[in-house]
Scaffold this motif. Structure first.
Motif, PDB file in Angstrom:
ATOM      1  N   PHE A   1      -0.064  13.321  -1.529  1.00 44.51           N
ATOM      2  CA  PHE A   1      -1.099  12.708  -0.714  1.00 44.51           C
ATOM      3  C   PHE A   1      -0.467  11.694   0.230  1.00 44.51           C
ATOM      4  O   PHE A   1      -0.812  11.631   1.414  1.00 44.51           O
TER       5      PHE A   1
ATOM      6  N   GLU B   1     -10.128   2.686  -7.159  1.00 41.84           N
ATOM      7  CA  GLU B   1      -8.934   2.411  -6.352  1.00 41.84           C
ATOM      8  C   GLU B   1      -8.357   3.681  -5.746  1.00 41.84           C
ATOM      9  O   GLU B   1      -7.822   3.662  -4.640  1.00 41.84           O
ATOM     10  N   VAL B   2      -8.472   4.795  -6.500  1.00 39.44           N
ATOM     11  CA  VAL B   2      -7.989   6.059  -5.952  1.00 39.44           C
ATOM     12  C   VAL B   2      -8.801   6.408  -4.701  1.00 39.44           C
ATOM     13  O   VAL B   2      -8.246   6.792  -3.670  1.00 39.44           O
TER      14      VAL B   2
ATOM     15  N   PHE C   1      -6.554   4.191   3.500  1.00 40.35           N
ATOM     16  CA  PHE C   1      -5.285   3.549   3.878  1.00 40.35           C
ATOM     17  C   PHE C   1      -4.696   4.125   5.159  1.00 40.35           C
ATOM     18  O   PHE C   1      -3.924   3.470   5.842  1.00 40.35           O
ATOM     19  N   GLN C   2      -5.058   5.385   5.480  1.00 42.59           N
ATOM     20  CA  GLN C   2      -4.526   5.950   6.705  1.00 42.59           C
ATOM     21  C   GLN C   2      -5.047   5.189   7.920  1.00 42.59           C
ATOM     22  O   GLN C   2      -4.317   4.918   8.859  1.00 42.59           O
TER      23      GLN C   2
ATOM     24  N   ARG D   1     -11.911  10.795  -2.664  1.00 43.95           N
ATOM     25  CA  ARG D   1     -10.888  10.175  -1.828  1.00 43.95           C
ATOM     26  C   ARG D   1     -10.808  10.891  -0.480  1.00 43.95           C
ATOM     27  O   ARG D   1     -10.709  10.258   0.570  1.00 43.95           O
TER      28      ARG D   1
ATOM     29  N   GLN E   1      -7.826   4.567  -1.637  1.00 42.16           N
ATOM     30  CA  GLN E   1      -6.597   5.030  -0.970  1.00 42.16           C
ATOM     31  C   GLN E   1      -6.914   5.919   0.228  1.00 42.16           C
ATOM     32  O   GLN E   1      -6.121   6.008   1.167  1.00 42.16           O
ATOM     33  N   GLY E   2      -8.071   6.583   0.185  1.00 47.80           N
ATOM     34  CA  GLY E   2      -8.465   7.442   1.302  1.00 47.80           C
ATOM     35  C   GLY E   2      -8.562   6.686   2.616  1.00 47.80           C
ATOM     36  O   GLY E   2      -8.392   7.258   3.691  1.00 47.80           O
TER      37      GLY E   2
ATOM     38  N   LEU F   1      -0.912  -0.643   6.912  1.00 46.60           N
ATOM     39  CA  LEU F   1      -0.265  -1.399   5.840  1.00 46.60           C
ATOM     40  C   LEU F   1      -1.014  -2.661   5.458  1.00 46.60           C
ATOM     41  O   LEU F   1      -1.286  -2.922   4.302  1.00 46.60           O
ATOM     42  N   LEU F   2      -1.325  -3.470   6.468  1.00 49.99           N
ATOM     43  CA  LEU F   2      -1.887  -4.781   6.160  1.00 49.99           C
ATOM     44  C   LEU F   2      -3.299  -4.962   6.717  1.00 49.99           C
ATOM     45  O   LEU F   2      -3.891  -6.024   6.603  1.00 49.99           O
ATOM     46  N   GLY F   3      -3.838  -3.876   7.336  1.00 50.01           N
ATOM     47  CA  GLY F   3      -5.158  -3.978   7.930  1.00 50.01           C
ATOM     48  C   GLY F   3      -6.214  -4.358   6.910  1.00 50.01           C
ATOM     49  O   GLY F   3      -6.117  -4.021   5.744  1.00 50.01           O
ATOM     50  N   ARG F   4      -7.218  -5.101   7.386  1.00 52.64           N
ATOM     51  CA  ARG F   4      -8.237  -5.587   6.462  1.00 52.64           C
ATOM     52  C   ARG F   4      -9.094  -4.423   5.970  1.00 52.64           C
ATOM     53  O   ARG F   4      -9.377  -3.480   6.698  1.00 52.64           O
ATOM     54  N   PHE F   5      -9.495  -4.502   4.718  1.00 54.67           N
ATOM     55  CA  PHE F   5     -10.366  -3.486   4.152  1.00 54.67           C
ATOM     56  C   PHE F   5     -11.795  -3.927   4.444  1.00 54.67           C
ATOM     57  O   PHE F   5     -12.396  -4.684   3.690  1.00 54.67           O
TER      58      PHE F   5
ATOM     59  N   GLN G   1     -11.720   9.489   3.273  1.00 59.08           N
ATOM     60  CA  GLN G   1     -10.742   9.570   4.364  1.00 59.08           C
ATOM     61  C   GLN G   1     -11.385  10.148   5.622  1.00 59.08           C
ATOM     62  O   GLN G   1     -11.045   9.755   6.733  1.00 59.08           O
TER      63      GLN G   1
ATOM     64  N   ILE H   1      -4.310   2.781 -12.536  1.00 60.97           N
ATOM     65  CA  ILE H   1      -5.146   2.767 -11.344  1.00 60.97           C
ATOM     66  C   ILE H   1      -6.537   3.215 -11.764  1.00 60.97           C
ATOM     67  O   ILE H   1      -6.688   4.086 -12.613  1.00 60.97           O
TER      68      ILE H   1
ATOM     69  N   ARG I   1       0.828  -1.213   0.000  1.00 63.40           N
ATOM     70  CA  ARG I   1       0.000   0.000   0.000  1.00 63.40           C
ATOM     71  C   ARG I   1       0.860   1.260   0.000  1.00 63.40           C
ATOM     72  O   ARG I   1       0.564   2.214  -0.714  1.00 63.40           O
TER      73      ARG I   1
ATOM     74  N   ASP J   1      -4.451  -1.595 -16.927  1.00 60.14           N
ATOM     75  CA  ASP J   1      -5.098  -0.396 -16.411  1.00 60.14           C
ATOM     76  C   ASP J   1      -5.112  -0.355 -14.893  1.00 60.14           C
ATOM     77  O   ASP J   1      -5.611   0.590 -14.293  1.00 60.14           O
TER      78      ASP J   1
ATOM     79  N   THR K   1      -6.573   2.030   7.756  1.00 62.32           N
ATOM     80  CA  THR K   1      -6.344   0.581   7.709  1.00 62.32           C
ATOM     81  C   THR K   1      -4.868   0.241   7.928  1.00 62.32           C
ATOM     82  O   THR K   1      -4.559  -0.872   8.330  1.00 62.32           O
TER      83      THR K   1
END
Lengths: 301, 252, 309
Positions: free
Chosen positions: A176, B95-96, B102-103, B151, B99-100, B107-111, B155, B91, A165, A227, B105
């Motif tokens: 970002f 997916e963008v 990820f802060q 995004r 990313q919001g 590194l490896l936290g479950r989505f 977040q 991307i 990630r 993509d 979750t």
């Protein structure tokens, strides 16, 4: 058909070297292909070129300091010199009248020149084979070279999975990434270290030039086809595997350098993707443009 | 009055020893929609970087909700200038937006289900749900800006900082974005926007920060947006001199 | 005792005791001058590493020419180098245009794939067991001492023609380097000029590879021009500095290589060029590190005489 199968199977029966070579080249190629995707997307492809070249003075320096050529010492030397050169490149490039590509060119050629001179003078009697470092010897992989690859590449791949990630976000949107607290500088140098380690591990088996090709070409090919990041990595690995297989057999068939043959096959695959990729291939783009032009003309006439 | 959302206290920021923001002090109350306005090279983006924490001030400090900005990163959501990313990147829009999350979750936290719901809601509020499988470069400028706003929404956070969100977007997107920003403010969030278009300033913002290396004015829009302060901010010669300075930096 | 040996060697060098020393020195200086000239345009356009790709791309030409002709004739080898080097430079241009391709990756692809072809051909030649491939490997790191008088004068003629051509096209080249869109609007055929510049690059590389080798020729194209940028803000002066320092590096490289056994000319030249670069980086009037910090300190002193903080 039988003849083909026989031809494919035969080399495996000629001795250990076939599976050793195959295993080594696949591991190196996959490791490079995965790291190469991130380098490519960060516009750092040529840093791979630089890091592969400065590994030579790194190895020589490690030998000068320690008097030994053990794998860990070799790796340590290459990492230290690799990081020094990466930092020099970044420092140089931050000056207003030096572009980053010039910085890369200045630093790696200077380091490489030092390495070549040391090799031909002070450490002439160390058994560092420049020819082997440049071109590799895939059909006679030593225990040491194989051990290096088998330990280093899986470790590097594990790290990529863990930090996926961070790598993905910082490659896409650096600002970002740092705003949400990703340590972007550490990620950057971590990636460079991973590239250096993988390159050095692969040197003895596949040579510096093949390492550069294995890092740059699969990612560039995959970008024409994918993509999404994850599919891009998949294509990149696929490219690495196909060119390794085909290259090895071509090398055996015409009795030439395996490293060279793999590079040539990889280049041919890139050219094919550049021309025929379904959406971004140049031929498809040309046809599409022509179709659109015809479409534009028809209603008016 | 509630505690200030942003406090900029005597902040000086410089590149290569050249100050671009000089001894600026102001504070912004929570639950307001604030515009940061000034000519090119006035230091707007640099000041934003200091608030976000990607540039360290030479002097002074930035407080978010009364605490040092470094401790409050979790409360802050940043939408960088659109030009900074690479449109060829493999991307998709969806997916963008992911990313919001990820802060939170890591590194490896479950989505998890919460994360998915937040992403979905964010995409709905800027109407990009249909576009989520498209590669980011295949979208129009306005759609791309909506993706980055989504995004930010995914977040979450208490303070939203947007760097020129209206640059290169069509009128429909601009009004859609403004609606979203107003809704954020109405739900108690603080929104800070770097802005260029003086025509729309009075319409969009509750408060303004007028900046040109020094702080010219800061306060409610109807109080500070007048001819005097504009002349001070954009005054003839200063604008030209700083513009060339800006170009020189851009070349680096 | 050792010092005496070096003094003796230095004396031999400066008195041109052996003819080959004069030719090696001449060839090295020529390389520095020509690369300094062509390299300036590349570095200023942000194409520095295209020289690296072109250098590596000459290898299959050298090897291919050997395979085709079966002899190690310098003209044939250099002609092969010119063809494949030029093809490599043009390929970078083709792969750098349009969506989903990165110019930097294009350079890396051409560099490694062309070199790969070269390795395949070299391995094939080795398989021929003619025992002559040792001569080809000299092209990797260069060997100025092996240059014959005939070759040397050939290189001088080609180099002079190249310099003259660039002098003729100086104005459009300078304009394109600074502002390509404006040059195009003025009616300059930038495409043709671009191809011309790449052709000049290929010629410069081919002139150089005997002395510096295919791997390090990039250094001579990048380092002297980068040095020049710290010494002047005017294009003509940058070019002049670049050629002078390139030539000096060549001379120093040839000297060092003669003085110390085992040191090849190419790496020695590169290190000499790097030495000049470091000096300019520190003390150059245009943005040198030390120069700049002195200037900044002076400015600060004049702005705040008391030194408030």
């Amino acid at each position: 058909m039988m003849a083909l199968i026989e031809w494919l199977v035969a080399p495996w029966q000629w001795g250990d070297w076939m599976w050793r070579g195959m295993l080594t080249v696949h591991l190196v190629a996959i490791g490079c292909a995965v790291l190469g995707v991130f380098l490519y997307l960060r516009r750092m492809s040529l840093l791979a070129d630089a890091l592969a070249h400065v590994a030579l003075p790194g190895i020589v320096a490690a030998f000068l300091v320690s008097g030994s050529l053990d794998a860990p010492i070799m790796l340590a030397g290459a990492i230290v010199v690799g990081l020094v050169s990466a930092i020099s490149i970044e420092t140089l490039a931050s000056r207003p009248n030096i572009r980053s590509d010039a910085a890369i060119g200045i630093v790696f050629t200077s380091f490489f020149a030092v390495g070549v001179i040391l090799l031909s003078t002070v450490v002439r009697d160390a058994h560092i084979d420049t020819h082997c470092l440049l071109f590799g010897d895939l059909l006679g992989v030593s225990d040491r070279a194989m051990f290096l690859v088998v330990t280093v590449v899986p470790a590097v791949l594990m790290l990529v999975v863990v930090f996926y990630r961070w790598l993905a976000v910082s490659s896409f949107d650096l600002r970002f990434a740092s705003a949400i607290g990703i340590p972007v500088v550490a990620v950057n140098y971590g990636l460079m270290t991973a590239v250096t380690v993988t390159a050095v591990a692969g040197f003895e088996a596949v040579g510096a030039i093949l390492v550069i090709a294995l890092i740059i070409v699969p990612g560039a090919t995959a970008h024409l086809l994918a993509d999404r990041l994850i599919t891009m990595i998949a294509w990149s690995v696929a490219h690495a595997i196909v060119s390794s297989w085909v290259g090895m057999y071509v090398a055996i068939a015409v009795n030439t350098s395996a490293a060279g043959a793999i590079v040539v096959v990889g280049g041919a695959l890139y050219l094919a993707a550049f021309l025929f990729a379904p959406r971004h291939g140049r031929i498809v783009m040309l046809l599409r443009r022509r179709a659109r032009r015809r479409h534009d003309i028809t209603p008016t006439s | 009055m509630s505690e200030a959302a942003v406090t900029v206290d005597g902040v000086t920021l410089s590149y290569d020893g050249e100050p671009v923001v000089d001894d600026v002090t102001f504070s912004l109350p929570a639950a307001t929609l604030v515009g940061v306005v000034g000519p090119n090279g006035a230091g707007k983006s640099t000041l934003i970087k200091a608030m976000v924490g990607t540039k360290k001030p030479d002097r002074g400090q930035v407080l978010l909700f009364g605490r040092p900005a470094d401790n409050e990163r979790g409360a802050l959501t940043y939408v960088p200038q659109r030009g900074a990313v690479d449109w060829d990147f493999p991307i998709t829009a969806g997916e963008v937006v992911r990313q919001g999350r990820f802060q939170s979750t890591g590194l490896l936290g479950r989505f998890g289900a919460d994360d998915r719901k937040a992403v979905q809601k964010a995409m709905e509020s800027v109407e990009i749900t249909d576009l989520r499988h498209r590669q980011i470069g295949a979208l129009s400028g306005g759609q791309q800006q909506r993706v980055f706003l989504a995004r930010a929404l995914a977040q979450g956070g208490e303070l939203f900082i947007l760097d020129e969100p209206f640059a290169g977007v069509d009128a429909a997107t601009e009004s859609a974005i403004v609606d979203v920003l107003r809704a954020l403010r109405d739900s108690g969030k603080t929104v800070v926007v770097v802005h260029h278009d003086l025509m729309t300033v009075t319409d969009y913002f509750d408060r303004l920060v007028l900046l040109n290396r020094n702080l010219i004015a800061c306060g409610p829009t109807n109080e500070v947006f007048n001819e005097d302060s504009l002349r001070d901010t954009y005054g003839g010669r200063v604008a030209i001199v700083t513009k060339s300075g800006d170009d020189a930096r851009a070349e680096k | 005792m050792l010092a005496n040996l070096y003094i003796e060697r230095a004396r031999e060098f400066f008195y041109f005791q052996y003819d080959f020393v004069a030719y090696a020195l001449g060839a090295s200086v020529l390389v520095g001058i020509v690369c300094g000239l062509v390299g300036t345009f590349l570095v200023l356009r942000g194409f520095s590493l295209i020289g690296d790709a072109t250098g590596h791309a000459t290898l299959p030409g050298v090897a291919g020419a050997f395979v085709i002709t079966g002899v190690q004739h310098p003209v044939a080898l250099l002609a092969g180098a010119l063809v494949s080097g030029g093809l490599g430079a043009l390929t970078v241009g083709v792969f750098s245009r349009g969506p989903r391709v990165r110019p930097d990756a294009a350079i890396g692809i051409v560099l490694s794939v062309f070199f790969g072809v070269g390795i395949v051909l070299l391995a094939y030649i080795q398989g021929l067991e003619t025992g002559r491939q040792a001569g080809l490997e000299q092209f990797l790191f260069g060997n100025a001492a092996a240059i014959t008088p005939g070759q040397f004068w050939g290189l001088v003629v080609v180099g002079a023609i190249l310099c003259a051509a660039i002098a003729v096209f100086y104005r459009p080249l300078a304009l394109m380097t600074f502002d390509e869109a404006y040059a195009k609007a003025m009616g300059i055929n930038t495409m043709a000029l671009e191809i011309g510049l790449l052709a000049a690059l290929s010629v410069a590389v081919v002139i150089s590879i005997q002395a510096v080798g295919v791997i390090l020729v990039a250094a001579m194209l990048i380092i002297p021009p980068s040095t020049g940028r710290f010494l002047s803000g005017r294009l003509s002066m940058v070019i002049l500095w670049s050629m002078v320092l390139g030539g000096l590096s060549g001379a120093l490289g040839a000297f060092i290589s003669y003085l110390f056994a085992g040191v090849a000319t190419g790496p020695a030249m590169v290190l000499a060029a790097t030495g000049f670069f470091v000096v300019a980086l520190l003390f150059g009037p245009q943005g040198g590190v030390v120069t700049q910090s002195i200037r900044r300190r002076r400015r600060q002193a004049s702005v705040a005489p008391g030194g408030a903080s």
